[in-house]
Design a protein around this motif. Sequence first.
Motif, PDB file in Angstrom:
ATOM      1  N   MET A 125     -63.914  25.539  21.723  1.00 34.01           N
ATOM      2  CA  MET A 125     -63.691  27.193  22.077  1.00 34.01           C
ATOM      3  C   MET A 125     -64.860  27.706  23.304  1.00 34.01           C
ATOM      4  O   MET A 125     -64.579  28.592  23.948  1.00 34.01           O
ATOM      5  CB  MET A 125     -63.859  27.874  20.740  1.00 34.01           C
ATOM      6  CG  MET A 125     -62.959  27.758  19.718  1.00 34.01           C
ATOM      7  SD  MET A 125     -61.264  28.104  20.468  1.00 34.01           S
ATOM      8  CE  MET A 125     -61.233  29.816  20.316  1.00 34.01           C
ATOM      9  N   ALA A 126     -66.107  27.044  23.243  1.00 31.99           N
ATOM     10  CA  ALA A 126     -66.874  27.687  24.490  1.00 31.99           C
ATOM     11  C   ALA A 126     -66.632  27.068  25.437  1.00 31.99           C
ATOM     12  O   ALA A 126     -66.669  28.082  26.559  1.00 31.99           O
ATOM     13  CB  ALA A 126     -68.283  27.159  23.940  1.00 31.99           C
ATOM     14  N   LYS A 127     -65.917  26.241  26.045  1.00 31.85           N
ATOM     15  CA  LYS A 127     -65.240  25.690  27.120  1.00 31.85           C
ATOM     16  C   LYS A 127     -64.135  26.552  27.437  1.00 31.85           C
ATOM     17  O   LYS A 127     -63.929  26.980  28.569  1.00 31.85           O
ATOM     18  CB  LYS A 127     -65.197  24.212  27.198  1.00 31.85           C
ATOM     19  CG  LYS A 127     -66.169  23.549  27.620  1.00 31.85           C
ATOM     20  CD  LYS A 127     -65.846  21.974  27.891  1.00 31.85           C
ATOM     21  CE  LYS A 127     -66.935  21.040  28.023  1.00 31.85           C
ATOM     22  NZ  LYS A 127     -66.638  19.748  28.258  1.00 31.85           N
ATOM     23  N   LEU A 128     -63.322  27.001  26.478  1.00 32.69           N
ATOM     24  CA  LEU A 128     -62.329  27.679  26.626  1.00 32.69           C
ATOM     25  C   LEU A 128     -62.701  28.911  27.262  1.00 32.69           C
ATOM     26  O   LEU A 128     -62.034  29.494  28.121  1.00 32.69           O
ATOM     27  CB  LEU A 128     -61.545  27.842  25.268  1.00 32.69           C
ATOM     28  CG  LEU A 128     -60.253  28.695  25.249  1.00 32.69           C
ATOM     29  CD1 LEU A 128     -59.332  28.344  26.326  1.00 32.69           C
ATOM     30  CD2 LEU A 128     -59.617  28.729  23.951  1.00 32.69           C
ATOM     31  N   LYS A 129     -63.689  29.297  26.992  1.00 30.84           N
ATOM     32  CA  LYS A 129     -64.075  30.841  27.446  1.00 30.84           C
ATOM     33  C   LYS A 129     -64.622  30.681  28.910  1.00 30.84           C
ATOM     34  O   LYS A 129     -64.047  31.701  29.546  1.00 30.84           O
ATOM     35  CB  LYS A 129     -65.411  31.482  26.484  1.00 30.84           C
ATOM     36  CG  LYS A 129     -65.955  32.558  26.880  1.00 30.84           C
ATOM     37  CD  LYS A 129     -65.238  33.837  26.955  1.00 30.84           C
ATOM     38  CE  LYS A 129     -65.929  34.915  27.489  1.00 30.84           C
ATOM     39  NZ  LYS A 129     -65.146  36.395  27.938  1.00 30.84           N
ATOM     40  N   THR A 130     -65.215  29.597  29.274  1.00 32.03           N
ATOM     41  CA  THR A 130     -65.650  29.656  30.446  1.00 32.03           C
ATOM     42  C   THR A 130     -64.323  29.531  31.592  1.00 32.03           C
ATOM     43  O   THR A 130     -64.349  30.029  32.619  1.00 32.03           O
ATOM     44  CB  THR A 130     -66.730  28.461  30.679  1.00 32.03           C
ATOM     45  OG1 THR A 130     -67.674  28.417  29.724  1.00 32.03           O
ATOM     46  CG2 THR A 130     -67.216  28.280  32.048  1.00 32.03           C
ATOM     47  N   ILE A 131     -63.312  28.498  30.918  1.00 28.03           N
ATOM     48  CA  ILE A 131     -62.281  28.500  31.778  1.00 28.03           C
ATOM     49  C   ILE A 131     -61.419  29.807  32.046  1.00 28.03           C
ATOM     50  O   ILE A 131     -61.113  30.243  32.984  1.00 28.03           O
ATOM     51  CB  ILE A 131     -61.382  27.425  31.133  1.00 28.03           C
ATOM     52  CG1 ILE A 131     -62.019  25.929  31.064  1.00 28.03           C
ATOM     53  CG2 ILE A 131     -60.022  27.149  31.756  1.00 28.03           C
ATOM     54  CD1 ILE A 131     -61.365  25.125  30.208  1.00 28.03           C
ATOM     55  N   LYS A 132     -61.359  30.440  30.956  1.00 26.06           N
ATOM     56  CA  LYS A 132     -60.819  31.721  30.954  1.00 26.06           C
ATOM     57  C   LYS A 132     -61.400  32.724  31.954  1.00 26.06           C
ATOM     58  O   LYS A 132     -60.758  33.359  32.957  1.00 26.06           O
ATOM     59  CB  LYS A 132     -60.824  32.455  29.558  1.00 26.06           C
ATOM     60  CG  LYS A 132     -59.885  33.873  29.574  1.00 26.06           C
ATOM     61  CD  LYS A 132     -59.722  34.605  28.275  1.00 26.06           C
ATOM     62  CE  LYS A 132     -58.935  35.728  28.615  1.00 26.06           C
ATOM     63  NZ  LYS A 132     -60.083  36.927  29.061  1.00 26.06           N
ATOM     64  N   ASP A 133     -62.685  32.605  32.070  1.00 25.50           N
ATOM     65  CA  ASP A 133     -63.482  33.545  32.951  1.00 25.50           C
ATOM     66  C   ASP A 133     -63.348  33.129  34.396  1.00 25.50           C
ATOM     67  O   ASP A 133     -63.151  34.077  35.197  1.00 25.50           O
ATOM     68  CB  ASP A 133     -64.887  33.601  32.609  1.00 25.50           C
ATOM     69  CG  ASP A 133     -65.315  34.332  31.362  1.00 25.50           C
ATOM     70  OD1 ASP A 133     -64.449  35.209  30.861  1.00 25.50           O
ATOM     71  OD2 ASP A 133     -66.414  34.264  30.612  1.00 25.50           O
ATOM     72  N   ASN A 134     -63.144  31.805  34.540  1.00 22.39           N
ATOM     73  CA  ASN A 134     -63.111  31.354  36.001  1.00 22.39           C
ATOM     74  C   ASN A 134     -61.520  31.594  36.351  1.00 22.39           C
ATOM     75  O   ASN A 134     -61.286  32.006  37.639  1.00 22.39           O
ATOM     76  CB  ASN A 134     -63.156  29.811  35.860  1.00 22.39           C
ATOM     77  CG  ASN A 134     -64.764  29.609  35.979  1.00 22.39           C
ATOM     78  OD1 ASN A 134     -65.541  30.405  36.094  1.00 22.39           O
ATOM     79  ND2 ASN A 134     -64.793  28.235  35.314  1.00 22.39           N
ATOM     80  N   VAL A 135     -60.495  31.422  35.410  1.00 21.13           N
ATOM     81  CA  VAL A 135     -59.133  31.551  36.060  1.00 21.13           C
ATOM     82  C   VAL A 135     -58.774  33.216  36.147  1.00 21.13           C
ATOM     83  O   VAL A 135     -57.953  33.441  37.105  1.00 21.13           O
ATOM     84  CB  VAL A 135     -58.142  30.997  34.919  1.00 21.13           C
ATOM     85  CG1 VAL A 135     -56.523  31.247  35.276  1.00 21.13           C
ATOM     86  CG2 VAL A 135     -58.327  29.397  34.838  1.00 21.13           C
ATOM     87  N   GLN A 136     -59.385  33.770  35.052  1.00 18.26           N
ATOM     88  CA  GLN A 136     -59.037  35.403  35.186  1.00 18.26           C
ATOM     89  C   GLN A 136     -57.611  35.652  34.989  1.00 18.26           C
ATOM     90  O   GLN A 136     -56.780  36.200  35.988  1.00 18.26           O
ATOM     91  CB  GLN A 136     -59.619  36.093  36.425  1.00 18.26           C
ATOM     92  CG  GLN A 136     -61.092  36.137  36.471  1.00 18.26           C
ATOM     93  CD  GLN A 136     -61.576  37.127  37.280  1.00 18.26           C
ATOM     94  OE1 GLN A 136     -60.874  37.685  38.172  1.00 18.26           O
ATOM     95  NE2 GLN A 136     -62.786  37.116  37.540  1.00 18.26           N
ATOM     96  N   PRO A 137     -56.853  35.062  33.827  1.00 18.61           N
ATOM     97  CA  PRO A 137     -55.692  35.286  33.865  1.00 18.61           C
ATOM     98  C   PRO A 137     -55.124  36.722  33.543  1.00 18.61           C
ATOM     99  O   PRO A 137     -55.781  37.589  33.104  1.00 18.61           O
ATOM    100  CB  PRO A 137     -55.190  34.375  32.624  1.00 18.61           C
ATOM    101  CG  PRO A 137     -56.503  34.262  31.672  1.00 18.61           C
ATOM    102  CD  PRO A 137     -57.482  34.560  32.856  1.00 18.61           C
TER     103      PRO A 137
END
Length: 744
Positions: A125-137
Amino acid sequence: MKRITSFILLLTLIIAMVFPAPFAFAAVTQSAPTTEVPTTEVVTTEVPTTEVPTTAAPTTEAATTEVATTEVPTTEANTTEAATTEAPMMTTAAPGTTNPDTVTILHTNDMHGRLDAEDGRVIGMAKLKTIKDNVQPTLMFDSGDAFQGLPLSNFSKGADMAKAMNAVGYDAMTVGNHEFDFGYAMAMQYKQLLNFPIISSNVYKDGKSVFAPSTIIEKNGKKFGVIGVTTPETATKTHPNNILGVTFLDPVASVTAEMKKLQGQVDAFIILSHLGIDSTTKLEWRGDNLMNNLASNKDFLNNAIIVLDGHSHSVIENGQLKNTALLAQTGTALANIGKVTFDLQGKNATNITASMIKEADTKDVTQDEAVKAIVETAKANFGKATSEVVFHNPVPLQGERSDVRTRETNLGNAIADAMEAYSETGFDTAGDFAVTNGGGIRASIDGNKDVTVGDIIKVLPFGNTITQIQVKGTDVVAMFEHALSAPTIEKDGQVGLDANGAFLHISKSIKVHYDLTKPAGERVYAIEVLNKQTNKFEPLQLDKTYKVVTNDFLAVGGDGYTMLGGPREEGPSLDTVVRNYFKAADMTAYQSTELQRILAGTASENVPGEVTTETPTTEAPTVEATTETPTTEAPTDEATTETPTTEAPTDEATMVEDTIETVTTEQPTSIQDTPAASVEVKHDNVIPFDQAVKQKDKSQHDAKAQTDKETAHQLPITGEAAGTGAAAIGLFGLGLYLIKRKSA
């Protein structure tokens, strides 16, 4: 010369008339196909021990019309949410995408409590949050089965997972079957724990919608109608007591009706579907069937319809696209994150694509500190309760999903033996044999390592209790026919069963022989049960009642075992029983890879004969009965306030322990990894338990076949075959004419 030619022609024609063409006697009558519209029934769990009604989906044409009033309860009001006639709206700021017409969606499904990252396996979940912040879906969704799975998440009954999902920032999720695993009250509590909607359009209780069926989300000036739908298999894939009074309406009809309510209010449809594409799931209940129906529905042509699926743990890497409808699924256990993009101008969608962010792609991604703190706190609380070492395990014990759902394994054997051993002192009378479902076994145990309480809970995370019931011999047969009813698949020239959580693992006191060349429901041709007085295996007696040790999930009809039920004795949690057995047993008895208990063969190759046994070389340890759970036990064994006797999560889940499946599930090429039984069996032949019945059926079948063969020659000759006789008669006349003419 002409006379000779004429005689030859005449002889040829006579032969043609005496020996007609082989197709002359073909049967030509055929029943007309039925055009009756199937009736859609509601799947109900009011009485857990009764058979679940079949829910038939409407036809494609029916899907384009309003849902029949007899199918959907007349009371539409939601018991805890706003009235379902008006979808709630969420408006948030634009995510800052460069092209306002481009929509980007990140999605997950079947995370099953994967809070923490695991290198090579789980993103976390912690990496998932970082990925979401980078992609900005534009949007982020989950398609169900998020809270239950690993003991780490089960420890808080999913509350820690809910905290992590809030921190990641989801826009909505749908309800999976395992959202009910901690009881109905906890499923309702998720609506308060989450700061985003949890939705489903087809879950009803007492005539009222249990969850909001949909929500409208506005981003970048565009409105998205988000609709949830839950598998009707929930009726058998969570503990029946967790969903008493809950019904699951037809998925296609429910989603279609909700889309029509939202039509004109939204620019695109997002369907959060926990249906799956398993071959063992009824076609009417599958996610691909839903997508195909919506894609073919003339009312929604050219609309963007994105179906984000779950439940079957399938990896649909690039999605399945039909018209402007897309089906996507990411697998399970947060090994992948799905990504969907499309251009949306007005209500027209173009350039629809699906892709995956895989765990291997996230190797260098840093963990978000806030979410990591949530995970670390959960780990600390769980670790204190489950760190006690139970035993040192000398041999690898196989519990991977692709194994325990298709064949006998040494871990399944050991668990079943533990259950039978408990019954010797834990119940009023000892059980005859034990069975447990493969869907309830969730992890392997490595060899040559110290095994902790937490390791065993990881194998058996559902908190089920050991149970003993009385089952008539005929129902024992039905039970094993159901266990071995999955479709067959072929790989590398080997035929085996497709994955099925209802596959049963059995104890050392019973053997089952089955034939995969037979259709489902007719595969079991012999069952042998150990006579514990003579220490010999004997054919199952159809009219005898057997004491069967199992878990409480199966005992009340879970996983489709509707032939079970009735009064039962109950003991402690299953993981406690197994822990005590493993602590005292000689685990080297489970080293063998030779098949011993569930044996595939061909019934016609077995001639009736006597089956004998020898004295076992390894005595199964006696496990002392216990009524209390140790203080180190994770609270996944505790019952909810609504279902005090049934414990928390249940067995036939769709969570895969560290295993990802493709759209077509890969299966092993052979059956292996089975320990030597503690009772050695010598047999050249197997006595079929229902030989007389099958011989009678065969005689009747042979007699009918002979009758059919005889009557086939009495059928009228029609069409092309009849033309042969007419032509022969005509040519015969021509030959006579030529002879007469020559004579003249």
